[in-house]
Scaffold this motif. Structure first.
Motif, PDB file in Angstrom:
ATOM      1  N   ARG A 119       0.874  -1.164   0.000  1.00  0.00           N
ATOM      2  CA  ARG A 119       0.000   0.000   0.000  1.00  0.00           C
ATOM      3  C   ARG A 119       0.915   1.218   0.000  1.00  0.00           C
ATOM      4  N   ALA A 120       0.565   2.234  -0.762  1.00  0.00           N
ATOM      5  CA  ALA A 120       1.441   3.401  -0.862  1.00  0.00           C
ATOM      6  C   ALA A 120       0.683   4.682  -0.581  1.00  0.00           C
ATOM      7  N   ARG A 121       1.435   5.692  -0.187  1.00  0.00           N
ATOM      8  CA  ARG A 121       0.914   7.029   0.052  1.00  0.00           C
ATOM      9  C   ARG A 121       1.956   7.997  -0.438  1.00  0.00           C
ATOM     10  N   SER A 136       5.715   1.445   7.756  1.00  0.00           N
ATOM     11  CA  SER A 136       6.944   0.690   8.005  1.00  0.00           C
ATOM     12  C   SER A 136       8.093   1.254   7.162  1.00  0.00           C
ATOM     13  N   GLU A 185       5.134   6.894   1.725  1.00  0.00           N
ATOM     14  CA  GLU A 185       5.027   5.941   2.824  1.00  0.00           C
ATOM     15  C   GLU A 185       4.477   4.636   2.267  1.00  0.00           C
ATOM     16  N   HIS A 187       3.467   0.406   3.119  1.00  0.00           N
ATOM     17  CA  HIS A 187       3.239  -0.744   4.000  1.00  0.00           C
ATOM     18  C   HIS A 187       3.255  -1.993   3.136  1.00  0.00           C
ATOM     19  N   ARG A 189       1.774  -5.434   2.303  1.00  0.00           N
ATOM     20  CA  ARG A 189       0.448  -6.024   2.577  1.00  0.00           C
ATOM     21  C   ARG A 189       0.601  -7.339   3.307  1.00  0.00           C
TER      22      ARG A 189
ATOM     23  N   ARG B 119      -2.748   0.948  12.584  1.00  0.00           N
ATOM     24  CA  ARG B 119      -1.660   1.870  12.290  1.00  0.00           C
ATOM     25  C   ARG B 119      -2.307   3.200  11.935  1.00  0.00           C
ATOM     26  N   TYR B 132      -2.083  11.143  -2.663  1.00  0.00           N
ATOM     27  CA  TYR B 132      -2.548   9.809  -3.027  1.00  0.00           C
ATOM     28  C   TYR B 132      -2.422   8.922  -1.812  1.00  0.00           C
ATOM     29  N   SER B 133      -3.501   8.300  -1.431  1.00  0.00           N
ATOM     30  CA  SER B 133      -3.507   7.451  -0.240  1.00  0.00           C
ATOM     31  C   SER B 133      -4.057   6.065  -0.563  1.00  0.00           C
ATOM     32  N   SER B 134      -3.516   5.065   0.133  1.00  0.00           N
ATOM     33  CA  SER B 134      -4.068   3.702   0.053  1.00  0.00           C
ATOM     34  C   SER B 134      -4.665   3.270   1.378  1.00  0.00           C
TER      35      SER B 134
END
Lengths: 189, 189
Positions: A119-121, A136, A185, A187, A189, B119, B132-134
């Motif tokens: 997952r990305a941001r 993370s 950022e 994570h 999965r 989290r 952009y967010s996941s």
């Protein structure tokens, strides 16, 4: 245990494109495993002329112009808005994409990642920012000179296009940033 | 399937504190299950006088002043920096905390969550932002009037202290925000 690395722009490996239309500098990536390739990668590209992008099936991409007059992308036949500096634009790596430069050569910044694995941001910001993250993997890419970053109170100074990489965070991390940065950022999965 | 709700400030339930030192308005929370209580909660509090905070063992808290002259917190005997408007401050819910008002009554904004279950990410920003967010849960709390939000291109208008709540996101979501907001993103572990 959190690990912090500061990657310096002068150390990024630089590679010409096969089609001759530009260069890529790889900033950093996760540890790709065998045939699967990388799960995510950050890079800078110099685009010297309008032309096609490579296909990355199974990946998501977010691109931002860093320098130059900007571009528009034609993504599976759809023309993007004009993409100027620090304006992030997301598209699928499996799309057919070509780039139309609005003026001269540009430099851009790229996140490419496998959404099945991460997952990305991503967000650009400027000025003074404080935030709390539990990601993370935290990547802070400096787009102005003299970016000041404090990670849990410990200070770091980034030059232009340097990148701070933090791995293994599992708590709530305070980040204080002064300057223009792109914060990514991730994570697993 | 992504679900979007706009929560209006006028609808938040308001409750006096047992100790008489203030009021809490609950904005929203996850669906707590039985005795475990909530996994996360957003609220607004009006603090009318200096005094102690309740203990929330097993929870992490992030507090931000919204209105008034600000405060300092004494957290397990350590005095915080002066906390002025829109300056987020994190502390453990199991700490012994008391609040010293710097002037008159204040209004503050609170995220409280169980780090074993979620989290979290929190950031204040102002002006024009694209990101952009996941995150599976996205909460956008408006601290100025007339905050404009576009979620994947669909527009919403938030009044002051309204909150947009998005649940069930699993892709890469584009958010465009105009105004002063606090953005909270949560992932279930």
């Amino acid at each position: 245990m959190t690990q912090l690395q500061v990657l310096r722009a002068q150390d990024y490996p630089r590679m010409p494109w096969k089609n001759g239309g530009g260069f890529t500098e790889e900033i950093t990536r996760d540890d790709g495993e065998g045939l699967d390739g990388f799960g995510w990668r950050l890079s800078i590209a110099d685009i010297e002329e309008s032309g096609g992008f490579s296909v990355f099936a199974g990946y998501q991409r977010i691109i931002s112009v860093l320098q130059g007059d900007g571009m528009r992308l034609l993504v599976d036949g759809q023309l993007s808005r004009p993409l100027l500096a620090f304006d992030a634009f997301a598209f699928s790596g499996q799309s057919q994409v070509s780039c139309n430069l609005l003026g001269g050569a540009i430099r851009d910044f790229n996140l490419i990642y496998a959404p099945q694995r991460y997952r990305a941001r991503l967000q650009w910001f400027d000025g003074s920012s404080r935030l709390y993250s539990s990601a993370s993997t935290v990547l802070l890419f400096a787009a102005s000179g003299q970016v000041e970053v404090a990670v849990a109170g410990e200070g770091h100074l980034l030059g232009r296009y340097d990148c701070l990489r933090l791995e293994g965070n599992d708590g709530l991390l305070e980040l204080d940033v002064q300057g223009r940065v792109c914060l990514i950022e991730l994570h697993a999965r």
